[in-house]
Design a protein around this motif. Sequence first.
Motif, mmCIF file in Angstrom:
data_model
loop_
_atom_site.group_PDB
_atom_site.id
_atom_site.type_symbol
_atom_site.label_atom_id
_atom_site.label_comp_id
_atom_site.label_asym_id
_atom_site.label_seq_id
_atom_site.Cartn_x
_atom_site.Cartn_y
_atom_site.Cartn_z
ATOM 1 N N ALA A 288 0.987 -1.062 0.247
ATOM 2 C CA ALA A 288 0.182 -0.218 -0.461
ATOM 3 C C ALA A 288 1.242 0.933 -0.034
ATOM 4 C CB ALA A 288 -0.983 0.208 1.393
ATOM 5 N N HIS A 289 2.108 0.866 0.898
ATOM 6 C CA HIS A 289 2.700 2.664 1.111
ATOM 7 C C HIS A 289 2.933 2.477 -0.405
ATOM 8 C CE1 HIS A 289 5.581 5.255 2.446
ATOM 9 N NE2 HIS A 289 6.570 4.332 1.735
ATOM 10 N N THR A 290 3.813 1.552 -0.760
ATOM 11 C CA THR A 290 4.539 1.738 -2.951
ATOM 12 C C THR A 290 3.740 2.087 -3.714
ATOM 13 O OG1 THR A 290 6.173 -0.632 -2.397
ATOM 14 C CG2 THR A 290 5.239 0.166 -4.834
ATOM 15 N N LEU A 291 2.215 1.408 -3.623
ATOM 16 C CA LEU A 291 1.114 2.349 -3.914
ATOM 17 C C LEU A 291 0.964 4.027 -4.346
ATOM 18 C CD1 LEU A 291 -1.183 1.394 -6.116
ATOM 19 C CD2 LEU A 291 -3.297 1.068 -4.347
ATOM 20 N N ASP A 292 0.832 4.667 -2.858
ATOM 21 C CA ASP A 292 0.658 5.718 -2.418
ATOM 22 C C ASP A 292 1.971 6.337 -3.200
ATOM 23 O OD1 ASP A 292 0.110 8.267 -1.278
ATOM 24 O OD2 ASP A 292 0.355 7.592 0.567
ATOM 25 N N ILE A 293 2.561 6.170 -2.875
ATOM 26 C CA ILE A 293 3.894 6.736 -4.114
ATOM 27 C C ILE A 293 4.474 7.077 -5.066
ATOM 28 C CG2 ILE A 293 6.675 7.047 -3.786
ATOM 29 C CD1 ILE A 293 5.575 7.097 -1.115
ATOM 30 N N CYS A 294 3.945 5.535 -5.780
ATOM 31 C CA CYS A 294 3.431 5.793 -7.656
ATOM 32 C C CYS A 294 2.574 6.386 -7.892
ATOM 33 C CB CYS A 294 3.346 4.162 -7.225
ATOM 34 S SG CYS A 294 4.651 3.400 -7.152
ATOM 35 N N LEU A 295 1.469 6.450 -7.310
ATOM 36 C CA LEU A 295 0.029 7.132 -7.361
ATOM 37 C C LEU A 295 0.094 8.293 -7.164
ATOM 38 C CD1 LEU A 295 -3.102 5.042 -5.811
ATOM 39 C CD2 LEU A 295 -2.686 6.160 -8.743
ATOM 40 N N ASP A 296 0.830 9.064 -6.102
ATOM 41 C CA ASP A 296 1.945 10.117 -6.504
ATOM 42 C C ASP A 296 1.753 10.808 -6.919
ATOM 43 O OD1 ASP A 296 0.918 13.173 -3.875
ATOM 44 O OD2 ASP A 296 3.584 12.231 -4.410
ATOM 45 N N LYS A 297 3.053 10.334 -7.771
ATOM 46 C CA LYS A 297 4.073 10.508 -8.728
ATOM 47 C C LYS A 297 2.669 10.714 -10.054
ATOM 48 C CE LYS A 297 8.192 9.435 -8.380
ATOM 49 N NZ LYS A 297 8.472 11.194 -8.174
ATOM 50 N N VAL A 298 2.346 9.291 -10.906
ATOM 51 C CA VAL A 298 1.338 10.100 -11.417
ATOM 52 C C VAL A 298 -0.042 11.111 -11.097
ATOM 53 C CG1 VAL A 298 -0.230 8.661 -13.053
ATOM 54 C CG2 VAL A 298 1.683 7.250 -12.041
ATOM 55 N N PHE A 299 -0.345 11.164 -10.425
ATOM 56 C CA PHE A 299 -0.783 12.462 -10.136
ATOM 57 C C PHE A 299 -0.413 13.476 -10.536
ATOM 58 C CE2 PHE A 299 -4.177 10.244 -7.134
ATOM 59 C CZ PHE A 299 -4.878 9.212 -8.019
ATOM 60 N N ASN A 300 0.935 13.807 -9.830
ATOM 61 C CA ASN A 300 2.339 15.021 -9.726
ATOM 62 C C ASN A 300 1.937 15.293 -11.210
ATOM 63 O OD1 ASN A 300 2.147 15.935 -7.359
ATOM 64 N ND2 ASN A 300 4.191 14.686 -7.194
ATOM 65 N N TYR A 301 2.402 14.338 -12.256
ATOM 66 C CA TYR A 301 2.490 14.162 -13.726
ATOM 67 C C TYR A 301 0.837 14.537 -14.335
ATOM 68 C CZ TYR A 301 2.762 13.279 -19.007
ATOM 69 O OH TYR A 301 2.518 13.528 -20.293
ATOM 70 N N PHE A 302 0.074 14.134 -13.961
ATOM 71 C CA PHE A 302 -1.378 15.173 -14.651
ATOM 72 C C PHE A 302 -1.192 15.828 -14.315
ATOM 73 C CE2 PHE A 302 -1.701 10.335 -15.796
ATOM 74 C CZ PHE A 302 -3.134 10.271 -16.247
ATOM 75 N N ILE A 303 -1.078 16.461 -13.218
ATOM 76 C CA ILE A 303 -1.420 18.121 -12.539
ATOM 77 C C ILE A 303 -0.774 18.857 -13.486
ATOM 78 C CG2 ILE A 303 -0.708 19.475 -10.926
ATOM 79 C CD1 ILE A 303 -2.936 17.057 -9.016
ATOM 80 N N SER A 304 0.770 18.862 -13.678
ATOM 81 C CA SER A 304 1.990 19.778 -14.465
ATOM 82 C C SER A 304 1.769 19.991 -14.764
ATOM 83 C CB SER A 304 3.055 18.858 -13.853
ATOM 84 O OG SER A 304 3.033 17.794 -14.649
ATOM 85 N N GLU A 305 0.917 18.365 -16.365
ATOM 86 C CA GLU A 305 0.832 18.281 -17.638
ATOM 87 C C GLU A 305 -0.195 19.266 -18.054
ATOM 88 O OE1 GLU A 305 2.326 17.081 -21.520
ATOM 89 O OE2 GLU A 305 2.897 16.925 -19.648
ATOM 90 N N CYS A 306 -1.121 18.994 -17.233
ATOM 91 C CA CYS A 306 -2.952 20.119 -17.620
ATOM 92 C C CYS A 306 -2.492 21.060 -17.137
ATOM 93 C CB CYS A 306 -3.635 19.212 -17.428
ATOM 94 S SG CYS A 306 -3.847 17.710 -18.024
ATOM 95 N N HIS A 307 -1.713 21.868 -17.127
ATOM 96 C CA HIS A 307 -1.366 23.216 -15.836
ATOM 97 C C HIS A 307 -0.361 23.446 -16.237
ATOM 98 C CE1 HIS A 307 -4.158 21.529 -13.642
ATOM 99 N NE2 HIS A 307 -5.355 22.573 -13.363
ATOM 100 N N ASP A 308 0.045 25.315 -16.703
ATOM 101 C CA ASP A 308 0.677 26.215 -16.955
ATOM 102 C C ASP A 308 1.824 26.055 -15.634
ATOM 103 O OD1 ASP A 308 2.032 28.399 -19.040
ATOM 104 O OD2 ASP A 308 1.932 29.144 -17.270
ATOM 105 N N ALA A 309 3.237 25.655 -15.734
ATOM 106 C CA ALA A 309 3.710 25.928 -14.874
ATOM 107 C C ALA A 309 4.037 27.007 -14.491
ATOM 108 C CB ALA A 309 5.499 25.184 -14.968
#
Length: 605
Positions: A288-309
Amino acid sequence: MSVKSSSRSRSQSSTPSSILKRPKTLTSRVSEIQNKPSKVTFVLPHTQKVKSIFSNYIQNGESREYEQLVIMIRDAKLTDNDLSSLLKEATECISVLDQNLRLFVEALLAVQWIDKGPEVVSEYQSFIVNLLSAHNYHAKMVIDRLVKLFLPNPNDPDWPDGIPTDQDCSKCINVHALFNLLLVVVPMCQDILVSSIYSQFPYYNRSTHIHEYYIHNLLWILDYRQNLRPDILSLIFSKLLIMDVNAPREEIEKYLNADENIFTMDEDSKSVRSSTTAFTQVNRHILAHTLDICLDKVFNYFISECHDAQSGELVWEKAKKLYLEMLPIFDRIILPTYDMHHVQFIMFLMTCFKTTIAEAFLNYLWKKVCNPNGAPVLRQAAVNYIASLVARSNYIPLAMVKGTLQQLAEWIHSYISSQDGFEYVNSDVRMHSVFHSVCQALFYIVAFRHKDLVESKKNIVFLQSLNMAKMVTCRLNPLRVCQPAVVQNFAAVTRKYQLAYCYTVIEHNSRNTLPTIYQDEKGAIIMSNNTLNTFFPFDPFVLERSGKKIEPFYKEYQEAEESNEVEMKETSDADDDFLYNEASTSSKNKSQQFSYGSSPGFKFK
């Protein structure tokens, strides 16, 4: 001198010494081992002769010097100058580095180069690009070796807050710079790269940092190869899904409620926190900890990809493109998977970027529900996503909630009318599974969003227009099939606002609880309790780090306030009075009752 004496003298002088050496002491042996260098220092004895070594090996079959060169590269400790000199000579011999010299190429690929100086890194990258340009035979071997650099040392610690260290970042930059060059110069490397990252993705039971490091590098590829995004995201979500189904929400919640650290290692093989499969033992909390870390990284990618830096504002074209790329992944991987817990929240996150995306996603799901040629199980899953998204999101406007309820109600009444045309209605729950799922979706949304839906008289009139009384009293009897927690909360809301009277039907159903026994297609006898086997995908998100991205947009349940006993005594229905008194004894546990294990839950954490 006499012959005898000379003979004796000669015999003494010619006596051979003993072949047995004087035994060494333990101290002297240890001293020799300690003083012996662990690695030989590389000294290239073939300066300006590498080409002639290759020529002699290929033309004359003289393998001794060639094998010595390969062994030296493989076993020696190379300095920057040594490696730079060797790479320059090897580059001059690119034309002959075909299949016959595969061992030499393998030895160079095994050299540790990513942490060397800029000059060596540049020489190495140039050598690899020239090699594959001339001999694409080596492409798979080279790509596989480079992808292995996406895996860190197993003993390396996790990155603090998911941010790579400067040293790791420098290494990754060198690898991705080489990949970027190769994909431009040798286009065929693209397919080999996709195949390699699929085959080398870490097993789901590996350490957290290995997954974090690997996924970080996969997302890095998307910075310079956007066309690979569907393949790479599909791979990531399919692997995260395996972690998700092996780390149940109930197991995590149990330890969160007990104020324990859910990620503490447990070496006890009999612990309930561990699960043994046919191949390995899985610690669910580490997973569950591994999933949490990996999902957080994926969520960050989606947020940064869809928003202006710079401004942080949504870039609509990028968000739209990413959403359209995610739909096939959702359709193929996420939607058909039952009883997930967290991975599907990627769609929840995307719909919160803009209301237009939420509306498009709901329309996409509704088309699946209305498709009579679709598999019933997928139609049921689609309507569950509709209900859960509308109920749980605090960013969907009330007009969209009402529009969804209107669609559901019209479909339900149309289905009821089609069944009323038959003299006998098939009572088998399996025949009407989609209908019951749509009814449950409507009941669920009304129970969750009732406070928003009764704020004005106009909205109450809208709820009355849905004619929910006809739904609960029809011959198909959805209250008998829907999840009990949904039924009880829906009944409380509809009675308070006089939208429908469900308790008479509920009481009648409680007296008729005989299970259904049937035979499946394989001949097995199955006993069913006639209750929908369903789940709501956007139930509470309990992972800590990645959950911070979801919490601001998440709506928790607010239970309906029961009418007081004076109002209830005025009700003429004796059955309703009985049921109310029975329900009131457990009203303090209402939210817990609606928070049953497989969904829906009402506490975010």
